[in-house]
Design a protein around this motif. Structure first.
Motif, short mmCIF file in Angstrom:
data_model
loop_
_atom_site.label_atom_id
_atom_site.label_comp_id
_atom_site.label_asym_id
_atom_site.label_seq_id
_atom_site.Cartn_x
_atom_site.Cartn_y
_atom_site.Cartn_z
N ALA A 10 0.82 -1.21 0.00
CA ALA A 10 0.00 0.00 0.00
C ALA A 10 0.86 1.26 0.00
O ALA A 10 0.47 2.28 -0.56
N GLN A 11 2.05 1.22 0.64
CA GLN A 11 2.85 2.45 0.77
C GLN A 11 4.07 2.48 -0.12
O GLN A 11 4.62 3.55 -0.39
N THR A 12 4.52 1.31 -0.53
CA THR A 12 5.85 1.21 -1.09
C THR A 12 6.02 1.86 -2.46
O THR A 12 5.06 2.11 -3.16
N ALA A 13 7.28 2.07 -2.80
CA ALA A 13 7.63 2.53 -4.14
C ALA A 13 7.39 1.39 -5.15
O ALA A 13 7.38 0.22 -4.80
N GLY A 120 8.31 -2.73 -2.98
CA GLY A 120 7.37 -3.78 -2.57
C GLY A 120 6.35 -4.11 -3.63
O GLY A 120 5.63 -5.09 -3.52
N VAL A 121 6.28 -3.27 -4.69
CA VAL A 121 5.38 -3.54 -5.82
C VAL A 121 6.23 -3.59 -7.09
O VAL A 121 7.06 -2.72 -7.33
N VAL A 122 6.02 -4.64 -7.89
CA VAL A 122 6.77 -4.79 -9.13
C VAL A 122 5.81 -4.94 -10.29
O VAL A 122 4.87 -5.74 -10.24
N LEU A 123 6.06 -4.16 -11.34
CA LEU A 123 5.34 -4.37 -12.59
C LEU A 123 6.28 -5.12 -13.53
O LEU A 123 7.49 -4.88 -13.52
N VAL A 124 5.74 -6.01 -14.34
CA VAL A 124 6.52 -6.63 -15.40
C VAL A 124 5.87 -6.24 -16.71
O VAL A 124 4.66 -6.49 -16.91
N HIS A 125 6.64 -5.58 -17.57
CA HIS A 125 6.06 -5.04 -18.80
C HIS A 125 6.91 -5.40 -20.01
O HIS A 125 8.11 -5.11 -20.06
N ASP A 126 6.29 -5.99 -21.02
CA ASP A 126 6.99 -6.34 -22.26
C ASP A 126 7.47 -5.09 -23.00
O ASP A 126 6.66 -4.19 -23.28
N ALA A 187 -8.07 -11.79 -23.26
CA ALA A 187 -6.68 -11.70 -23.72
C ALA A 187 -5.95 -10.81 -22.72
O ALA A 187 -6.42 -9.71 -22.42
N VAL A 188 -4.81 -11.28 -22.19
CA VAL A 188 -4.14 -10.48 -21.17
C VAL A 188 -2.90 -9.81 -21.71
O VAL A 188 -2.26 -10.28 -22.64
N GLN A 189 -2.63 -8.67 -21.11
CA GLN A 189 -1.58 -7.78 -21.59
C GLN A 189 -0.55 -7.56 -20.46
O GLN A 189 -0.59 -8.25 -19.45
N THR A 190 0.31 -6.61 -20.66
CA THR A 190 1.17 -6.12 -19.59
C THR A 190 1.05 -4.60 -19.58
O THR A 190 0.60 -4.04 -20.58
N PRO A 191 1.42 -3.91 -18.50
CA PRO A 191 2.13 -4.41 -17.33
C PRO A 191 1.25 -5.28 -16.42
O PRO A 191 0.10 -4.93 -16.17
N GLN A 192 1.83 -6.41 -15.97
CA GLN A 192 1.22 -7.18 -14.92
C GLN A 192 1.86 -6.70 -13.61
O GLN A 192 3.07 -6.44 -13.57
N GLY A 193 1.04 -6.57 -12.58
CA GLY A 193 1.53 -5.99 -11.33
C GLY A 193 1.49 -7.00 -10.20
O GLY A 193 0.56 -7.82 -10.13
N PHE A 194 2.49 -6.94 -9.32
CA PHE A 194 2.62 -7.95 -8.27
C PHE A 194 3.08 -7.36 -6.96
O PHE A 194 3.89 -6.41 -6.94
N ASP A 195 2.61 -7.98 -5.90
CA ASP A 195 3.27 -7.83 -4.61
C ASP A 195 4.64 -8.50 -4.79
O ASP A 195 4.72 -9.64 -5.25
N ARG A 196 5.70 -7.79 -4.47
CA ARG A 196 7.05 -8.26 -4.79
C ARG A 196 7.35 -9.66 -4.24
O ARG A 196 7.87 -10.51 -4.98
#
Ligand code: CTP
Ligand code: MG
Length: 258
Positions: A10-13, A120-126, A187-196
């Motif tokens: 909730a707070q992280t970069a 603490g949050v990571v996006l993975v983007h093609d 059909a799914v795309q990116t960025p996919q977002g995750f709790d690190r």
């Protein structure tokens, strides 16, 4: 860092990992796909700009072709510097470049290995989705910050999809096995977002071949949620996609008031 001392999503970069190490075989012969130009600017630069456009994203980790990390680093510096920022940053967004691996999955893992502890949050983007709108990026981030361990942008399908028994020879007729109900498919795309911590655990645990990161989180038994994707977040895969991408850029220039 222990789980307790990690910042909460909730707070992280927010950091983004951009896998850009593929060859682009389906696009045909030429430079690695991420370095091909769209309107004179490499696809990767468009993709980095698209992520850096989010005020939440403070670090971008680019996973470069394994023999091209130095070239990619100077490319990023060259396109960032006109803004007057020091080497290694892009406005208020920092960037790192690491060499990639033989599969997308391995490339993403190498990017995650370079992720500093405070994210603490990571996006993975093609890199191959250079035109994703910033609103889509922010929608994914908001859903992760609201507590979802994994978030994917998704769109309904236009085509009906058939499951087939794949033929041994490409081009041979293939028997249809099933027709999933189209209204339930996305059909799914990116960025996919995750709790690190979730994404790192998925990459440590799942060894099957996968084509996206969210499916690894599904294999951990966790719920992945979708948010609305965008038609401009399409993946540049085949030659016709380059035509579409340049048309989208031309339309944006017109709309920007030329
Ligand atoms: N990717 C990567 N490392 C790999 C393979 C793919 O970082 N070993 C990246 C690509 O650079 C791309 C994204 O993963 O940004 C999505 O992959 P895809 O669209 O399949 O790109 P390519 O693998 O380059 O294309 P192709 O499959 O046609 O060769
Ligand atoms: Mg590929």
């Amino acid at each position: 860092m222990s789980d307790e001392s990690r910042p909460s999503p909730a707070q992280t970069a927010v950091a983004a990992v951009i896998p850009a190490a593929g060859r682009g075989v389906r696009l045909g012969p030429g430079a690695p796909k991420a370095l091909r130009a769209l309107n004179g600017t490499p696809m990767l630069i468009h993709a980095v700009r698209a992520l850096a456009a989010s005020r939440h994203v403070s670090l971008v980790i680019v996973v470069a072709p394994s023999d091209g990390a130095a070239e990619v680093k100077s490319l990023l510096d060259a396109h960032a510097l006109p803004g007057g920022t020091p080497s290694g940053s892009w406005g208020s967004t920092d960037f790192l470049v690491v060499p990639g691996g033989d599969t997308r999955q391995e490339s993403v893992r190498l990017g995650l290995d370079a992720l500093p502890p405070e994210y603490g949050v990571v996006l993975v983007h093609d890199a191959a989705r250079p035109l994703v709108p910033v609103d889509t990026v922010d929608t994914v981030i908001e859903a992760v910050r609201a507590g979802a361990p994994a978030v994917v942008p998704a769109l309904p399908l236009a085509d009906t999809v058939k499951e087939v028994e794949p033929a041994a020879e490409a081009g041979d007729p293939e028997p249809v096995v099933a027709t999933p109900e189209r209204a339930r498919l996305r059909a799914v795309q990116t960025p996919q977002g995750f709790d690190r911590a979730t994404l790192v655990r998925a990459h440590e645990t799942v060894t099957d071949d996968v084509t996206d990161d969210a499916s690894m989180v599904e294999q951990l038994g966790l719920t992945v949620v979708t948010v609305p994707g965008h038609e401009e977040a399409f993946k540049v895969t085949r030659p016709l996609d380059l035509v579409l991408a340049e048309a989208v850029l031309a339309r944006r220039r017109l709309n920007d008031g030329f």
